[in-house]
Design a protein around this motif. Structure first.
Motif, PDB file in Angstrom:
ATOM      1  N   TYR A 113       0.801  -1.201   0.108  1.00 27.77           N
ATOM      2  CA  TYR A 113      -0.122   0.066   0.151  1.00 27.77           C
ATOM      3  C   TYR A 113       0.916   1.268  -0.053  1.00 27.77           C
ATOM      4  CZ  TYR A 113      -3.600  -3.326   1.564  1.00 27.77           C
ATOM      5  OH  TYR A 113      -4.481  -4.467   1.727  1.00 27.77           O
ATOM      6  N   GLY A 114       0.441   2.304  -0.954  1.00 30.38           N
ATOM      7  CA  GLY A 114       1.267   3.495  -0.666  1.00 30.38           C
ATOM      8  C   GLY A 114       0.102   4.642  -0.697  1.00 30.38           C
ATOM      9  N   ASP A 115       0.660   5.791  -0.810  1.00 34.82           N
ATOM     10  CA  ASP A 115      -0.369   7.156  -0.940  1.00 34.82           C
ATOM     11  C   ASP A 115      -1.276   7.296  -2.005  1.00 34.82           C
ATOM     12  OD1 ASP A 115       1.646   8.207  -2.273  1.00 34.82           O
ATOM     13  OD2 ASP A 115       2.274   9.713  -0.898  1.00 34.82           O
ATOM     14  N   LYS A 116      -1.009   6.601  -3.282  1.00 38.25           N
ATOM     15  CA  LYS A 116      -1.725   6.560  -4.448  1.00 38.25           C
ATOM     16  C   LYS A 116      -2.480   5.197  -4.820  1.00 38.25           C
ATOM     17  CE  LYS A 116       1.413  10.089  -6.604  1.00 38.25           C
ATOM     18  NZ  LYS A 116       2.413  10.451  -7.811  1.00 38.25           N
ATOM     19  N   ALA A 117      -1.715   4.150  -4.495  1.00 37.07           N
ATOM     20  CA  ALA A 117      -2.574   3.029  -5.031  1.00 37.07           C
ATOM     21  C   ALA A 117      -2.194   1.879  -4.210  1.00 37.07           C
ATOM     22  CB  ALA A 117      -2.288   2.664  -6.304  1.00 37.07           C
ATOM     23  N   GLY A 118      -2.670   0.734  -4.208  1.00 36.55           N
ATOM     24  CA  GLY A 118      -2.092  -0.643  -3.625  1.00 36.55           C
ATOM     25  C   GLY A 118      -2.204  -1.684  -4.666  1.00 36.55           C
ATOM     26  N   TRP A 130      -1.478  -9.855  -4.451  1.00 38.01           N
ATOM     27  CA  TRP A 130      -1.427 -10.949  -5.281  1.00 38.01           C
ATOM     28  C   TRP A 130      -1.350 -12.171  -4.217  1.00 38.01           C
ATOM     29  CZ3 TRP A 130       3.216 -14.195  -5.392  1.00 38.01           C
ATOM     30  CH2 TRP A 130       3.416 -15.213  -6.336  1.00 38.01           C
ATOM     31  N   HIS A 131      -1.807 -13.335  -4.858  1.00 36.87           N
ATOM     32  CA  HIS A 131      -1.922 -14.474  -4.112  1.00 36.87           C
ATOM     33  C   HIS A 131      -1.276 -15.604  -5.088  1.00 36.87           C
ATOM     34  CE1 HIS A 131      -4.919 -12.822  -1.378  1.00 36.87           C
ATOM     35  NE2 HIS A 131      -5.463 -12.353  -2.507  1.00 36.87           N
ATOM     36  N   GLN A 132      -0.220 -16.272  -4.542  1.00 36.07           N
ATOM     37  CA  GLN A 132       0.364 -17.218  -5.246  1.00 36.07           C
ATOM     38  C   GLN A 132       0.005 -18.357  -5.659  1.00 36.07           C
ATOM     39  OE1 GLN A 132       3.084 -20.633  -6.060  1.00 36.07           O
ATOM     40  NE2 GLN A 132       1.907 -20.542  -4.287  1.00 36.07           N
ATOM     41  N   GLN A 133      -1.495 -18.842  -5.067  1.00 31.23           N
ATOM     42  CA  GLN A 133      -2.194 -19.984  -5.636  1.00 31.23           C
ATOM     43  C   GLN A 133      -3.165 -19.542  -6.712  1.00 31.23           C
ATOM     44  OE1 GLN A 133      -2.194 -22.588  -1.470  1.00 31.23           O
ATOM     45  NE2 GLN A 133      -3.845 -21.761  -1.906  1.00 31.23           N
ATOM     46  N   GLU A 134      -3.016 -18.152  -6.964  1.00 32.98           N
ATOM     47  CA  GLU A 134      -3.930 -17.909  -8.181  1.00 32.98           C
ATOM     48  C   GLU A 134      -2.922 -16.378  -8.862  1.00 32.98           C
ATOM     49  OE1 GLU A 134      -6.371 -18.681  -9.333  1.00 32.98           O
ATOM     50  OE2 GLU A 134      -7.355 -19.759  -7.482  1.00 32.98           O
ATOM     51  N   PRO A 135      -1.731 -17.280  -9.359  1.00 32.59           N
ATOM     52  CA  PRO A 135      -0.352 -16.424  -9.670  1.00 32.59           C
ATOM     53  C   PRO A 135      -0.629 -15.558 -10.986  1.00 32.59           C
ATOM     54  CG  PRO A 135      -0.076 -18.440 -10.353  1.00 32.59           C
ATOM     55  CD  PRO A 135      -1.156 -18.593  -9.652  1.00 32.59           C
ATOM     56  N   ASN A 136      -1.710 -15.553 -11.776  1.00 34.53           N
ATOM     57  CA  ASN A 136      -1.893 -14.967 -13.014  1.00 34.53           C
ATOM     58  C   ASN A 136      -2.698 -13.801 -12.758  1.00 34.53           C
ATOM     59  OD1 ASN A 136      -1.031 -17.132 -15.457  1.00 34.53           O
ATOM     60  ND2 ASN A 136      -1.680 -18.037 -13.601  1.00 34.53           N
ATOM     61  N   THR A 137      -2.984 -13.340 -11.734  1.00 38.38           N
ATOM     62  CA  THR A 137      -3.551 -12.197 -11.297  1.00 38.38           C
ATOM     63  C   THR A 137      -2.924 -11.323 -10.459  1.00 38.38           C
ATOM     64  OG1 THR A 137      -6.030 -13.105 -11.991  1.00 38.38           O
ATOM     65  CG2 THR A 137      -5.789 -11.039 -10.556  1.00 38.38           C
ATOM     66  N   LEU A 138      -2.678 -10.007 -10.779  1.00 41.01           N
ATOM     67  CA  LEU A 138      -2.252  -9.091  -9.875  1.00 41.01           C
ATOM     68  C   LEU A 138      -3.268  -8.043  -9.815  1.00 41.01           C
ATOM     69  CD1 LEU A 138       0.247  -7.607  -8.456  1.00 41.01           C
ATOM     70  CD2 LEU A 138       0.897  -6.697 -10.637  1.00 41.01           C
ATOM     71  N   LEU A 139      -3.731  -7.575  -8.583  1.00 46.78           N
ATOM     72  CA  LEU A 139      -4.797  -6.581  -8.468  1.00 46.78           C
ATOM     73  C   LEU A 139      -4.104  -5.158  -8.105  1.00 46.78           C
ATOM     74  CD1 LEU A 139      -7.432  -8.522  -5.994  1.00 46.78           C
ATOM     75  CD2 LEU A 139      -7.503  -7.954  -8.476  1.00 46.78           C
ATOM     76  N   PHE A 140      -4.404  -4.164  -9.096  1.00 45.27           N
ATOM     77  CA  PHE A 140      -3.930  -2.896  -8.872  1.00 45.27           C
ATOM     78  C   PHE A 140      -5.048  -2.071  -8.357  1.00 45.27           C
ATOM     79  CE2 PHE A 140      -3.123   1.424 -10.846  1.00 45.27           C
ATOM     80  CZ  PHE A 140      -2.155   1.634  -9.909  1.00 45.27           C
ATOM     81  N   LYS A 141      -5.131  -1.299  -7.289  1.00 41.04           N
ATOM     82  CA  LYS A 141      -5.866  -0.726  -6.397  1.00 41.04           C
ATOM     83  C   LYS A 141      -5.611   0.841  -6.407  1.00 41.04           C
ATOM     84  CE  LYS A 141      -6.354  -4.732  -3.610  1.00 41.04           C
ATOM     85  NZ  LYS A 141      -6.440  -5.068  -2.086  1.00 41.04           N
ATOM     86  N   PRO A 142      -5.847   1.687  -7.434  1.00 43.94           N
ATOM     87  CA  PRO A 142      -5.817   2.989  -7.588  1.00 43.94           C
ATOM     88  C   PRO A 142      -6.811   3.928  -6.803  1.00 43.94           C
ATOM     89  CG  PRO A 142      -6.731   2.556  -9.639  1.00 43.94           C
ATOM     90  CD  PRO A 142      -6.488   1.252  -8.741  1.00 43.94           C
ATOM     91  N   ALA A 143      -6.154   5.022  -6.073  1.00 48.45           N
ATOM     92  CA  ALA A 143      -7.190   5.594  -5.064  1.00 48.45           C
ATOM     93  C   ALA A 143      -8.360   6.083  -5.591  1.00 48.45           C
ATOM     94  CB  ALA A 143      -6.174   6.609  -4.276  1.00 48.45           C
ATOM     95  N   GLY A 144      -9.530   5.755  -4.971  1.00 49.88           N
ATOM     96  CA  GLY A 144     -10.908   6.474  -5.653  1.00 49.88           C
ATOM     97  C   GLY A 144     -11.252   5.861  -6.979  1.00 49.88           C
ATOM     98  N   GLN A 145     -10.747   4.809  -7.337  1.00 49.54           N
ATOM     99  CA  GLN A 145     -11.142   4.215  -8.829  1.00 49.54           C
ATOM    100  C   GLN A 145     -11.081   2.963  -8.669  1.00 49.54           C
ATOM    101  OE1 GLN A 145      -8.195   5.420 -12.012  1.00 49.54           O
ATOM    102  NE2 GLN A 145      -7.406   6.958 -10.699  1.00 49.54           N
ATOM    103  N   PRO A 146     -11.824   2.367  -9.687  1.00 53.13           N
ATOM    104  CA  PRO A 146     -12.236   0.957  -9.659  1.00 53.13           C
ATOM    105  C   PRO A 146     -10.981   0.186  -9.544  1.00 53.13           C
ATOM    106  CG  PRO A 146     -13.626   1.811 -11.495  1.00 53.13           C
ATOM    107  CD  PRO A 146     -12.460   2.807 -10.805  1.00 53.13           C
ATOM    108  N   TRP A 147     -10.880  -1.194  -8.894  1.00 58.32           N
ATOM    109  CA  TRP A 147      -9.498  -1.926  -9.200  1.00 58.32           C
ATOM    110  C   TRP A 147      -9.520  -2.350 -10.707  1.00 58.32           C
ATOM    111  CZ3 TRP A 147     -10.104  -6.193  -4.466  1.00 58.32           C
ATOM    112  CH2 TRP A 147     -10.079  -5.383  -3.414  1.00 58.32           C
ATOM    113  N   GLN A 148      -8.190  -2.657 -10.627  1.00 61.39           N
ATOM    114  CA  GLN A 148      -7.637  -3.214 -12.042  1.00 61.39           C
ATOM    115  C   GLN A 148      -7.041  -4.658 -12.011  1.00 61.39           C
ATOM    116  OE1 GLN A 148      -5.388  -0.300 -14.209  1.00 61.39           O
ATOM    117  NE2 GLN A 148      -6.255   1.336 -13.444  1.00 61.39           N
ATOM    118  N   LYS A 149      -7.466  -5.457 -12.771  1.00 60.42           N
ATOM    119  CA  LYS A 149      -7.100  -7.042 -12.712  1.00 60.42           C
ATOM    120  C   LYS A 149      -6.104  -6.872 -14.004  1.00 60.42           C
ATOM    121  CE  LYS A 149      -9.984 -10.328 -11.920  1.00 60.42           C
ATOM    122  NZ  LYS A 149     -10.930 -11.204 -12.086  1.00 60.42           N
ATOM    123  N   LEU A 150      -4.798  -7.166 -13.327  1.00 64.45           N
ATOM    124  CA  LEU A 150      -3.834  -7.262 -14.467  1.00 64.45           C
ATOM    125  C   LEU A 150      -3.426  -8.720 -14.685  1.00 64.45           C
ATOM    126  CD1 LEU A 150      -1.328  -4.134 -13.002  1.00 64.45           C
ATOM    127  CD2 LEU A 150      -3.218  -4.437 -14.708  1.00 64.45           C
TER     128      LEU A 150
END
Length: 387
Positions: free
Chosen positions: A276-281, A284-304
């Protein structure tokens, strides 16, 4: 080096050897699959056990060209052969990592070693001195750094996408040591991992906590500056820890929490990280390794997603399949070997190295982390700085 030799190195598979990994071992076969996955190398020789019969039969099972029951003899004889191995993999219990690595490094053979690198910091430092003077490569299999999603996370943080880092949470939960498995004569993995003479000063922290700490530092780009640790041995009679909880302070001011356990009922290999930073978070979960969640402040999460929208050069380089075709542990392992073997070729041809895989420096960091975690807990869970 003559041009003919350069051409030979460019045109052939690299020749690999293995020490450890014989019958009853767990990780040896994983290493073999990973190192051979890209067709750049083949394991041809091994000292897979100190027991001659197990060494011979294990090598036969793997169809190896040459087998030894002594790693010292293997290092000497392979170094003397024109068709000797170019590198060796070390997958022994911890107490043999350093003596085996030294034997091959001093013989001029490159080394990839399982973690932790040693049973003590002093021993790791003695190995670092040999790595420096030998001129040979030394890699360490902190496997989880090989996932493309973790390369993407590292680059996002380095590029400032999260802003100023504030908090990092990392946990690694397993349940395979819930019972006194080490009392079973057939449970070789449990026996040596819970034995101070072979595992060192820690079981859980050394075995999986070191992975969690390495991943935290790799992804965040921040070193753990100090820690406050509480280690437990929940199973009666167990000599080493099977659970640990820590508070962390990172360089730059961020705080962290690290939890690892091998007695967490119902868990398989549950490694997770959140930053977690002051702009986004990031999550990641190793048992589901192909998905990285990007969580920008005040915006919908992005599934990378691996193979779909990972943007960094390193993530794209290490992605192997089209989107929607899952990549996992074996591919992550193979990614580290891809980077290491590339440098083995560079080294054999006197070319500049590329890096990108864990090295002896990561091994030293890991041993400092383990020793200070144990020291903190023994002193009543006080804060300890990591040099």
């Amino acid at each position: 080096m003559e041009i003919t030799n350069l051409d030979n190195v460019r045109k052939r598979r690299l020749r690999g050897g293995i020490v450890g990994g014989g019958k009853g071992a767990f990780i040896g076969a994983i290493h073999r699959i990973a190192v051979e996955l890209d067709g750049q190398a083949q394991i041809i020789a091994g000292a897979m056990s100190s027991d001659p019969e197990i060494a011979r039969s294990s090598a036969e099972d793997w169809f190896l060209s040459r087998w030894y029951d002594s790693y010292e003899v293997m290092a000497q004889e392979e170094a003397a052969r024109e068709d000797g191995i170019d590198f060796v993999i070390i997958v022994t219990p911890n107490h043999l990592h350093v003596p085996v690595a030294k034997a091959f490094l001093q013989a001029g053979i490159h080394v990839m070693c399982d973690k932790p690198v040693a049973v003590s910091l002093a021993e790791a430092e003695s190995l670092a001195a040999v790595v420096e003077t030998s001129g040979s490569l030394f890699g360490l299999t902190h496997t989880y750094t090989g996932y493309p999603s973790m390369r993407e996370a590292r680059q996002l943080i380095a590029d400032g996408a999260l802003g100023q880092l504030r908090k990092v949470l990392v946990e690694y939960q397993q349940d395979w040591l819930m019972e006194p498995l080490e009392q079973d004569p057939a449970a070789k993995q449990a026996q040596w991992r819970t034995d101070p003479a072979r595992a060192g000063i820690s079981c859980c922290v050394g075995d999986i906590g070191s992975h969690a700490a390495n991943l935290l530092e790799f992804v965040s780009g921040k070193q753990i500056e100090s820690l406050c640790a509480d280690l437990s041995a929940f199973v009666p009679g167990r000599q080493l820890d099977d659970d640990a909880n820590m508070l962390l302070r990172l360089k730059g001011g961020a705080k962290g929490v690290l939890s690892c356990s091998q007695v967490a009922c119902g868990e398989e290999n549950n490694l997770n990280i959140r930053v977690y930073g002051d702009k986004a978070g990031l999550e990641w979960h190793q048992q589901e390794p192909n998905t990285l969640l990007f969580k920008p402040a005040g915006q919908p999460w992005q599934k990378l997603r691996t193979g779909v929208n990972l943007q960094s050069e390193q993530a794209q380089r290490l992605t192997r399949t089209p989107g929607g075709h899952p990549e996992g542990y074996l591919e992550a392992f193979a990614n580290l070997y891809q980077l290491f073997l590339s440098d083995v070729r560079h080294a054999l041809q006197d070319e500049p190295l590329s890096g990108g895989y864990p090295t002896i420096n990561d091994g030293l960091r890991g041993m400092r982390f383990i020793e200070q975690a144990v020291a903190s807990s023994k002193a009543g869970s006080i804060w300890k700085e990591i040099p």
